[in-house]
Design a protein around this motif. Structure first.
Motif, PDB file in Angstrom:
ATOM      1  N   VAL A   2     -16.218 -33.939  -2.323  1.00 32.44           N
ATOM      2  CA  VAL A   2     -17.281 -33.212  -1.643  1.00 32.44           C
ATOM      3  C   VAL A   2     -18.419 -34.158  -1.276  1.00 32.44           C
ATOM      4  CG1 VAL A   2     -18.983 -31.384  -1.864  1.00 32.44           C
ATOM      5  CG2 VAL A   2     -16.694 -31.092  -2.841  1.00 32.44           C
ATOM      6  N   GLN A   3     -18.919 -34.032  -0.068  1.00 31.56           N
ATOM      7  CA  GLN A   3     -20.072 -34.815   0.376  1.00 31.56           C
ATOM      8  C   GLN A   3     -21.083 -33.913   1.049  1.00 31.56           C
ATOM      9  OE1 GLN A   3     -18.387 -38.008   2.816  1.00 31.56           O
ATOM     10  NE2 GLN A   3     -18.816 -39.436   1.153  1.00 31.56           N
ATOM     11  N   LEU A   4     -22.359 -34.219   0.834  1.00 35.38           N
ATOM     12  CA  LEU A   4     -23.454 -33.519   1.497  1.00 35.38           C
ATOM     13  C   LEU A   4     -24.235 -34.540   2.317  1.00 35.38           C
ATOM     14  CD1 LEU A   4     -24.815 -31.383  -1.492  1.00 35.38           C
ATOM     15  CD2 LEU A   4     -23.198 -30.670   0.273  1.00 35.38           C
ATOM     16  N   VAL A   5     -24.485 -34.221   3.571  1.00 37.40           N
ATOM     17  CA  VAL A   5     -25.212 -35.138   4.449  1.00 37.40           C
ATOM     18  C   VAL A   5     -26.407 -34.399   5.034  1.00 37.40           C
ATOM     19  CG1 VAL A   5     -25.118 -36.590   6.497  1.00 37.40           C
ATOM     20  CG2 VAL A   5     -23.118 -36.421   4.985  1.00 37.40           C
ATOM     21  N   GLU A   6     -27.616 -34.881   4.685  1.00 34.76           N
ATOM     22  CA  GLU A   6     -28.848 -34.274   5.194  1.00 34.76           C
ATOM     23  C   GLU A   6     -29.254 -34.944   6.506  1.00 34.76           C
ATOM     24  OE1 GLU A   6     -29.638 -34.602   0.603  1.00 34.76           O
ATOM     25  OE2 GLU A   6     -28.773 -35.854   2.172  1.00 34.76           O
ATOM     26  N   SER A   7     -29.965 -34.190   7.319  1.00 29.01           N
ATOM     27  CA  SER A   7     -30.528 -34.718   8.554  1.00 29.01           C
ATOM     28  C   SER A   7     -31.755 -33.900   8.912  1.00 29.01           C
ATOM     29  CB  SER A   7     -29.502 -34.677   9.690  1.00 29.01           C
ATOM     30  OG  SER A   7     -29.098 -33.358   9.949  1.00 29.01           O
ATOM     31  N   GLY A   8     -32.553 -34.433   9.850  1.00 27.07           N
ATOM     32  CA  GLY A   8     -33.692 -33.681  10.351  1.00 27.07           C
ATOM     33  C   GLY A   8     -35.039 -34.132   9.833  1.00 27.07           C
ATOM     34  N   GLY A   9     -35.060 -35.076   8.920  1.00 28.60           N
ATOM     35  CA  GLY A   9     -36.342 -35.563   8.423  1.00 28.60           C
ATOM     36  C   GLY A   9     -37.053 -36.416   9.457  1.00 28.60           C
ATOM     37  N   PRO A  14     -49.804 -32.876  10.271  1.00 26.85           N
ATOM     38  CA  PRO A  14     -50.125 -31.669   9.500  1.00 26.85           C
ATOM     39  C   PRO A  14     -50.163 -30.442  10.409  1.00 26.85           C
ATOM     40  CG  PRO A  14     -51.529 -33.474   8.826  1.00 26.85           C
ATOM     41  CD  PRO A  14     -50.760 -33.969  10.020  1.00 26.85           C
ATOM     42  N   GLY A  15     -49.582 -29.356   9.916  1.00 32.87           N
ATOM     43  CA  GLY A  15     -49.472 -28.138  10.710  1.00 32.87           C
ATOM     44  C   GLY A  15     -48.209 -28.044  11.534  1.00 32.87           C
ATOM     45  N   GLY A  16     -47.468 -29.137  11.590  1.00 38.78           N
ATOM     46  CA  GLY A  16     -46.250 -29.168  12.375  1.00 38.78           C
ATOM     47  C   GLY A  16     -45.057 -28.584  11.646  1.00 38.78           C
ATOM     48  N   SER A  17     -43.897 -28.673  12.300  1.00 36.93           N
ATOM     49  CA  SER A  17     -42.658 -28.097  11.766  1.00 36.93           C
ATOM     50  C   SER A  17     -41.527 -29.103  11.820  1.00 36.93           C
ATOM     51  CB  SER A  17     -42.267 -26.862  12.588  1.00 36.93           C
ATOM     52  OG  SER A  17     -43.244 -25.857  12.510  1.00 36.93           O
ATOM     53  N   LEU A  18     -40.604 -28.935  10.903  1.00 40.00           N
ATOM     54  CA  LEU A  18     -39.354 -29.676  10.890  1.00 40.00           C
ATOM     55  C   LEU A  18     -38.257 -28.743  10.401  1.00 40.00           C
ATOM     56  CD1 LEU A  18     -40.164 -33.173   9.304  1.00 40.00           C
ATOM     57  CD2 LEU A  18     -39.465 -32.747  11.657  1.00 40.00           C
ATOM     58  N   THR A  69     -38.372 -21.645   5.061  1.00 36.01           N
ATOM     59  CA  THR A  69     -37.291 -20.662   5.045  1.00 36.01           C
ATOM     60  C   THR A  69     -35.962 -21.379   4.869  1.00 36.01           C
ATOM     61  OG1 THR A  69     -38.517 -19.193   6.539  1.00 36.01           O
ATOM     62  CG2 THR A  69     -36.155 -18.801   6.289  1.00 36.01           C
ATOM     63  N   ILE A  70     -35.209 -20.970   3.859  1.00 33.02           N
ATOM     64  CA  ILE A  70     -33.878 -21.521   3.639  1.00 33.02           C
ATOM     65  C   ILE A  70     -32.854 -20.536   4.187  1.00 33.02           C
ATOM     66  CG2 ILE A  70     -33.666 -20.534   1.306  1.00 33.02           C
ATOM     67  CD1 ILE A  70     -32.147 -23.116   0.519  1.00 33.02           C
ATOM     68  N   SER A  71     -31.808 -21.076   4.802  1.00 32.71           N
ATOM     69  CA  SER A  71     -30.744 -20.232   5.327  1.00 32.71           C
ATOM     70  C   SER A  71     -29.435 -21.001   5.254  1.00 32.71           C
ATOM     71  CB  SER A  71     -31.041 -19.807   6.771  1.00 32.71           C
ATOM     72  OG  SER A  71     -31.133 -20.936   7.627  1.00 32.71           O
ATOM     73  N   ARG A  72     -28.343 -20.276   5.407  1.00 36.08           N
ATOM     74  CA  ARG A  72     -27.034 -20.928   5.351  1.00 36.08           C
ATOM     75  C   ARG A  72     -26.114 -20.338   6.401  1.00 36.08           C
ATOM     76  NH1 ARG A  72     -25.021 -20.219  -0.523  1.00 36.08           N
ATOM     77  NH2 ARG A  72     -23.164 -21.264   0.294  1.00 36.08           N
ATOM     78  N   ASP A  73     -25.201 -21.167   6.883  1.00 37.62           N
ATOM     79  CA  ASP A  73     -24.160 -20.748   7.811  1.00 37.62           C
ATOM     80  C   ASP A  73     -22.836 -21.147   7.186  1.00 37.62           C
ATOM     81  OD1 ASP A  73     -22.317 -20.357   9.845  1.00 37.62           O
ATOM     82  OD2 ASP A  73     -23.668 -21.033  11.414  1.00 37.62           O
ATOM     83  N   ASN A  77     -20.435 -24.549   7.121  1.00 35.67           N
ATOM     84  CA  ASN A  77     -20.633 -25.304   5.869  1.00 35.67           C
ATOM     85  C   ASN A  77     -21.973 -26.020   5.858  1.00 35.67           C
ATOM     86  OD1 ASN A  77     -18.103 -24.444   5.127  1.00 35.67           O
ATOM     87  ND2 ASN A  77     -17.184 -26.479   5.002  1.00 35.67           N
ATOM     88  N   THR A  78     -23.010 -25.322   6.291  1.00 36.17           N
ATOM     89  CA  THR A  78     -24.316 -25.949   6.473  1.00 36.17           C
ATOM     90  C   THR A  78     -25.418 -25.064   5.906  1.00 36.17           C
ATOM     91  OG1 THR A  78     -23.557 -27.079   8.474  1.00 36.17           O
ATOM     92  CG2 THR A  78     -25.931 -26.912   8.156  1.00 36.17           C
ATOM     93  N   VAL A  79     -26.397 -25.722   5.292  1.00 36.88           N
ATOM     94  CA  VAL A  79     -27.604 -25.041   4.829  1.00 36.88           C
ATOM     95  C   VAL A  79     -28.793 -25.684   5.531  1.00 36.88           C
ATOM     96  CG1 VAL A  79     -27.888 -26.558   2.818  1.00 36.88           C
ATOM     97  CG2 VAL A  79     -28.893 -24.270   2.798  1.00 36.88           C
ATOM     98  N   TYR A  80     -29.792 -24.865   5.827  1.00 37.72           N
ATOM     99  CA  TYR A  80     -30.965 -25.309   6.579  1.00 37.72           C
ATOM    100  C   TYR A  80     -32.239 -25.066   5.777  1.00 37.72           C
ATOM    101  CZ  TYR A  80     -27.539 -24.732  10.335  1.00 37.72           C
ATOM    102  OH  TYR A  80     -26.408 -24.805  11.115  1.00 37.72           O
ATOM    103  N   LEU A  81     -33.253 -25.855   6.103  1.00 38.25           N
ATOM    104  CA  LEU A  81     -34.586 -25.599   5.571  1.00 38.25           C
ATOM    105  C   LEU A  81     -35.562 -25.720   6.733  1.00 38.25           C
ATOM    106  CD1 LEU A  81     -36.202 -24.990   2.969  1.00 38.25           C
ATOM    107  CD2 LEU A  81     -36.704 -27.453   2.860  1.00 38.25           C
ATOM    108  N   GLN A  82     -36.068 -24.587   7.185  1.00 38.48           N
ATOM    109  CA  GLN A  82     -37.091 -24.559   8.225  1.00 38.48           C
ATOM    110  C   GLN A  82     -38.445 -24.694   7.554  1.00 38.48           C
ATOM    111  OE1 GLN A  82     -36.815 -24.357  11.672  1.00 38.48           O
ATOM    112  NE2 GLN A  82     -39.030 -24.739  11.631  1.00 38.48           N
ATOM    113  N   MET A  83     -39.175 -25.720   7.930  1.00 35.26           N
ATOM    114  CA  MET A  83     -40.468 -26.011   7.306  1.00 35.26           C
ATOM    115  C   MET A  83     -41.565 -25.898   8.352  1.00 35.26           C
ATOM    116  SD  MET A  83     -39.397 -29.235   4.870  1.00 35.26           S
ATOM    117  CE  MET A  83     -39.132 -30.347   6.249  1.00 35.26           C
TER     118      MET A  83
END
Length: 116
Positions: A2-9, A14-18, A69-73, A77-83
Protein backbone atom coordinates in the motif's frame (compact mmCIF):
# COMPACT_ATOMS: atom_id res chain seq x y z
CA UNK A 1 2.21 -2.89 -1.01
CA UNK A 2 0.00 0.00 0.00
CA UNK A 3 1.21 3.50 -0.85
CA UNK A 4 -0.23 6.93 -0.12
CA UNK A 5 0.80 9.90 -2.25
CA UNK A 6 -0.14 13.43 -1.16
CA UNK A 7 -0.35 16.42 -3.46
CA UNK A 8 -1.67 19.96 -3.47
CA UNK A 9 0.59 21.65 -0.96
CA UNK A 10 2.30 24.96 -1.60
CA UNK A 11 2.63 28.59 -0.60
CA UNK A 12 -0.53 30.59 0.03
CA UNK A 13 -1.30 33.96 1.57
CA UNK A 14 -3.23 34.23 4.83
CA UNK A 15 -6.94 33.90 4.13
CA UNK A 16 -6.31 31.80 1.07
CA UNK A 17 -7.29 28.23 0.23
CA UNK A 18 -5.62 24.99 -0.73
CA UNK A 19 -6.93 21.53 -1.51
CA UNK A 20 -4.81 18.56 -0.55
CA UNK A 21 -5.27 15.16 -2.16
CA UNK A 22 -4.08 11.75 -1.05
CA UNK A 23 -4.24 8.91 -3.55
CA UNK A 24 -3.93 5.34 -2.32
CA UNK A 25 -2.57 2.52 -4.41
CA UNK A 26 -2.32 -1.15 -3.65
CA UNK A 27 -5.26 -0.90 -1.26
CA UNK A 28 -7.58 -3.83 -1.64
CA UNK A 29 -10.64 -2.21 -0.08
CA UNK A 30 -10.00 1.52 0.34
CA UNK A 31 -13.50 2.11 1.64
CA UNK A 32 -12.82 0.08 4.76
CA UNK A 33 -9.99 2.37 5.93
CA UNK A 34 -10.33 5.33 8.23
CA UNK A 35 -8.44 8.09 6.46
CA UNK A 36 -6.82 10.98 8.23
CA UNK A 37 -4.77 14.12 7.71
CA UNK A 38 -2.08 15.01 10.24
CA UNK A 39 0.39 17.86 10.34
CA UNK A 40 3.77 18.53 11.86
CA UNK A 41 5.58 21.84 12.18
CA UNK A 42 9.19 22.29 13.33
CA UNK A 43 9.62 21.55 17.01
CA UNK A 44 6.16 20.02 17.34
CA UNK A 45 4.81 16.50 17.31
CA UNK A 46 2.69 15.21 14.49
CA UNK A 47 -0.95 15.96 15.32
CA UNK A 48 -4.32 15.00 13.94
CA UNK A 49 -6.05 17.59 11.76
CA UNK A 50 -9.05 15.65 10.49
CA UNK A 51 -10.20 12.14 9.83
CA UNK A 52 -13.05 10.47 8.02
CA UNK A 53 -14.34 7.02 8.90
CA UNK A 54 -15.21 4.25 6.51
CA UNK A 55 -18.81 5.33 6.95
CA UNK A 56 -18.01 8.88 5.92
CA UNK A 57 -18.21 10.55 9.33
CA UNK A 58 -15.72 13.41 9.69
CA UNK A 59 -13.93 14.62 12.80
CA UNK A 60 -11.79 17.73 13.17
CA UNK A 61 -9.39 19.18 15.64
CA UNK A 62 -10.86 22.32 17.19
CA UNK A 63 -8.44 24.74 15.52
CA UNK A 64 -9.64 23.87 12.00
CA UNK A 65 -13.38 23.43 12.58
CA UNK A 66 -15.36 25.59 10.19
CA UNK A 67 -12.34 26.15 7.94
CA UNK A 68 -11.25 22.69 6.79
CA UNK A 69 -13.33 19.96 5.17
CA UNK A 70 -12.26 16.34 4.76
CA UNK A 71 -13.90 14.16 2.14
CA UNK A 72 -13.28 10.88 0.37
CA UNK A 73 -13.99 9.35 -3.02
CA UNK A 74 -13.86 5.59 -2.62
CA UNK A 75 -14.18 5.06 -6.37
CA UNK A 76 -10.93 6.97 -6.84
CA UNK A 77 -9.19 5.67 -3.69
CA UNK A 78 -8.62 9.29 -2.73
CA UNK A 79 -9.14 11.47 0.32
CA UNK A 80 -9.17 15.27 0.20
CA UNK A 81 -8.64 18.11 2.62
CA UNK A 82 -10.14 21.43 1.57
CA UNK A 83 -8.49 24.18 3.58
CA UNK A 84 -10.04 27.64 3.62
CA UNK A 85 -9.26 30.81 5.57
CA UNK A 86 -5.72 29.62 6.06
CA UNK A 87 -3.64 31.13 8.84
CA UNK A 88 0.14 31.30 9.34
CA UNK A 89 -0.22 28.79 12.18
CA UNK A 90 -1.50 26.23 9.66
CA UNK A 91 2.00 26.11 8.20
CA UNK A 92 3.28 22.52 8.47
CA UNK A 93 4.01 19.35 6.60
CA UNK A 94 0.69 17.58 6.07
CA UNK A 95 0.62 13.80 6.11
CA UNK A 96 -2.06 11.41 4.92
CA UNK A 97 -2.82 8.32 7.01
CA UNK A 98 -4.77 5.16 6.33
CA UNK A 99 -5.83 2.96 9.22
CA UNK A 100 -7.62 -0.39 9.28
CA UNK A 101 -7.14 -2.95 12.03
CA UNK A 102 -3.41 -3.69 12.23
CA UNK A 103 -2.62 -1.61 9.13
CA UNK A 104 -1.39 1.94 9.71
CA UNK A 105 0.09 3.60 6.62
CA UNK A 106 1.62 7.04 6.11
CA UNK A 107 2.28 9.14 3.06
CA UNK A 108 5.49 11.09 2.50
CA UNK A 109 3.94 14.46 3.36
CA UNK A 110 3.33 17.70 1.52
CA UNK A 111 4.44 21.15 2.67
CA UNK A 112 1.86 23.86 3.30
CA UNK A 113 3.20 27.35 3.94
CA UNK A 114 0.88 30.23 4.82
CA UNK A 115 2.71 33.52 4.56
CA UNK A 116 2.39 36.97 3.07
Amino acid sequence: QVQLVESGGGLVQPGGSLRLSCAASGVMIFGMYTMGWYRQSPGNERALVALITSGGSPNYTDSVKGRFTISRDNAKNTVYLQMNSLKPEDTAVYYCNANFREYNIWGQGTQVTVSS
